[in-house]
Design an enzyme around this catalytic site. Structure first.
Site, PDB file in Angstrom:
ATOM      1  N   TYR A 146       0.738  -1.211   0.007  1.00 39.13           N
ATOM      2  CA  TYR A 146       0.116  -0.015  -0.234  1.00 39.13           C
ATOM      3  C   TYR A 146       0.748   1.330  -0.085  1.00 39.13           C
ATOM      4  CZ  TYR A 146      -3.861  -2.970   0.669  1.00 39.13           C
ATOM      5  OH  TYR A 146      -4.851  -4.173   0.669  1.00 39.13           O
ATOM      6  N   ASP A 188     -11.823  -8.359   6.102  1.00 35.75           N
ATOM      7  CA  ASP A 188     -13.083  -8.414   5.368  1.00 35.75           C
ATOM      8  C   ASP A 188     -13.879  -9.748   5.677  1.00 35.75           C
ATOM      9  OD1 ASP A 188     -12.945  -5.851   4.626  1.00 35.75           O
ATOM     10  OD2 ASP A 188     -13.645  -6.101   2.576  1.00 35.75           O
ATOM     11  N   ASP A 237      -5.822  -6.642   5.123  1.00 35.06           N
ATOM     12  CA  ASP A 237      -6.931  -5.976   4.535  1.00 35.06           C
ATOM     13  C   ASP A 237      -8.059  -7.153   3.958  1.00 35.06           C
ATOM     14  OD1 ASP A 237      -8.688  -4.176   2.936  1.00 35.06           O
ATOM     15  OD2 ASP A 237      -7.261  -3.712   1.596  1.00 35.06           O
ATOM     16  N   ASP A 255      -2.597 -18.040   4.476  1.00 35.53           N
ATOM     17  CA  ASP A 255      -3.516 -19.017   3.951  1.00 35.53           C
ATOM     18  C   ASP A 255      -4.282 -19.775   4.724  1.00 35.53           C
ATOM     19  OD1 ASP A 255      -0.990 -19.478   3.739  1.00 35.53           O
ATOM     20  OD2 ASP A 255      -1.191 -20.987   2.150  1.00 35.53           O
ATOM     21  N   LYS A 266       2.899 -14.372   5.476  1.00 38.62           N
ATOM     22  CA  LYS A 266       3.479 -15.518   4.348  1.00 38.62           C
ATOM     23  C   LYS A 266       5.062 -15.385   4.442  1.00 38.62           C
ATOM     24  CE  LYS A 266       2.212 -17.877   0.874  1.00 38.62           C
ATOM     25  NZ  LYS A 266       1.145 -19.288   1.298  1.00 38.62           N
TER      26      LYS A 266
END
Ligand code: NAP
Length: 485
Positions: A136, A244, A240, A216, A183
């Site tokens: 970002y 959600d 992010d 994941d 990750k």
């Protein structure tokens, strides 16, 4: 119960950005409920979003808004429209960056009366997302006409402060476990930084358990067994997406609150957007902004009013009377105003179903204004990666580049295409594009920055190929500071 604060206290000034679409409707609804609950807030209205863009303010937030935020340090914000895929940058992202609101806090709690496939599982956790770094940063370049690059920047202080925020939040809310989710198995340096720094920092919080989970699997576990989580902490993009997903477990974006916090400014906002399809129709559900305002009240230390508003909302949801269409039983939805009236009527009643949590202020470490720098124990320069545009075959390019550096301080070690070695050939079938990385090593590691040799190398390469950028291959404290092919 929450600690009550003195009734004689002064009003806290809060910058109110109503925003776009349904923003003004949910802002008005929230302010009405807060006023009825006796919250001692004084609103300072400020503009941001679509109207600011229309006025030609490319940041989406005029100077008066920035001044108001800097003065008050506390913001309640409605949704801001963002042009997608072109044009101006997001005003939301701009505000978070200008005021270095590095932490995004998203509570994920089962709400009474809002039925989901997970109802009854007791979901109650918080996603803490790093809010200003990672992809970002928006630092992007086309490398060739058909190859795009986005820079993923992760810093040690960025990781330290987000993990400290997660730990401080755990203590403020009486939570017990922090899950660092990354990750790091693939991006060992960038995502790995959050794992390494986080595990180190959390040793200072012996009262908290901590664990690491590959992101994941974290997504999978959130759906399979969401009740296992207490606080999760993630880099910006992972957070992010997963925040959600987490909101979806408990009723969706329409009821999900959030806080953006930094050393000097905290901004509270609903997770949902401006919902243009229902804007101006009096149908919007103000729950998410109201719950964000509850977080704001706790941030300023007004725990009693926060609890009063939260309980009135919970009672309203539990009883299921006068709910907006998005959460009401089919055919029973009411306008925003009727919902607000019902919540106000329920002020003073406590929810019997939702366990009450004790809250304290979040104690944050203040960071010095000075530029952060840590000198490694030692540095060596072992070579450079040169990224270049070429449509030659790897074998031909390998021959050409090897010949080019004959007699210089460098040897060509390998060529890779999108991270996979294509020269010397390993026998795979890597798809080739016109953007390649050539790794050149010094015959012996260097202690200086070898500017003259690197310039000479680029001059030679540039005589035959378009080079795009160069990365130094360094060793810090004896450890490789670059990834293998
Ligand atoms: P959205 O505005 O969240 O709307 C998606 C749908 O969710 C709406 O059409 C509506 O569904 C429902 N919804 C959302 N909030 C609701 C509420 N409070 N009450 C009732 N229903 C609600 O997402 P979007 O359509 O992707 O984004 C629209 C704009 O908002 C974009 O410009 C985007 O950039 C911006 N945005 C801003 C923020 C922010 O400022 N933080 C966040 C996200 C998006 P139905 O139409 O089916 O009723």
């Amino acid at each position: 119960m929450d600690a009550a604060i003195s009734p004689t206290r002064t009003r806290t000034k809060v910058t109110a950005i109503a925003g776009d679409g349904i923003g003004p409707e949910v802002m008005k609804a929230t302010q009405q409920i807060l006023a009825a609950a006796g919250a001692r807030l004084e609103w300072e209205d400020a503009l941001a979003g679509a109207e600011a863009f229309r006025k030609g303010i490319s940041s989406g937030a005029p100077q008066e808004t920035l001044d108001s935020i800097a003065r008050n340090g506390v913001v309640l914000k409605g949704p801001l429209e963002t042009p997608v895929g072109h044009g101006e940058k997001s005003a939301n992202v701009t505000l978070r960056k200008i005021f270095e609101m590095y932490g995004n806090i998203r509570p994920v709690r089962e709400l009474p009366g809002i039925r989901t496939p997970f109802t009854g599982r007791g979901i109650d956790f918080v996603v803490v997302r790093e809010n200003v770094e990672d992809l970002y940063a928006g630092v992007e370049y086309m490398q060739s006409a058909g190859v795009a690059q986005s820079l993923k920047l992760i810093t040690e202080p960025g990781c330290e402060r987000i993990v400290r925020l997660a730990a401080a939040l755990a203590r403020a809310e009486g939570r017990k476990k922090v899950t660092i989710s990354t990750k790091a198995n693939i991006m060992k340096l960038s995502e790995g930084m959050l794992k390494r720094v986080g595990e180190q920092v959390l040793k200072e919080y012996p009262d908290l358990q901590h664990e690491h989970m590959i992101v994941d699997n974290c997504a999978h576990q959130m759906v399979i067994r969401p009740e296992q989580f207490d606080i999760t902490v993630m880099t910006n993009m992972n957070g992010d997406i997963l925040s959600d997903l987490a909101a979806g477990l408990v009723g969706g974006l329409g009821v999900a609150p959030s806080a953006n916090v930094g050393d000097r400014v905290a901004m509270f906002e609903a997770v949902h957007g401006s919902a243009p399809q229902i804007a101006g129709k009096g149908l919007a559900n103000p729950t998410a902004l109201l719950l964000s305002a509850v977080m704001l009240l706790r941030h300023i230390g007004d725990f009693a009013t926060a609890s009063k508003v939260e309980n009135a909302l919970y009672v309203t949801l539990e009883e299921g009377k006068d709910l907006t269409g998005d959460i009401a039983a089919p055919g029973t939805g009411v306008p925003t105003g009727a919902f607000v009236a019902r919540v106000i009527a329920n002020l003073g009643r406590d929810s019997a179903k939702v366990p009450q949590r004790e809250y304290r202020r979040i104690e944050l470490k203040q960071w010095p204004a000075a530029t952060w720098h840590r000198e490694p124990a030692s540095r060596e320069l072992v070579g450079v990666d040169v990224f270049l545009e070429s449509s030659e075959s790897p074998a031909a390019l390998g021959r050409m580049l090897s010949d080019m550096v004959a007699g210089t301080a460098f040897t060509l070690e390998m060529i890779s295409s999108r991270g996979a070695q294509v020269w010397p050939e390993l026998g795979g079938n890597t798809f080739l594009v016109d953007h390649l990385r050539a790794r050149f090593l010094f015959q012996a590691p260097r202690q200086d920055d070898a500017t003259a040799e690197i310039t000479e190398l680029l001059t030679r390469i540039g005589s035959r190929h378009r080079w795009m950028h160069v990365e130094k291959l360094q060793r810090f404290g004896g450890a490789d500071a670059y990834s293998k092919a």
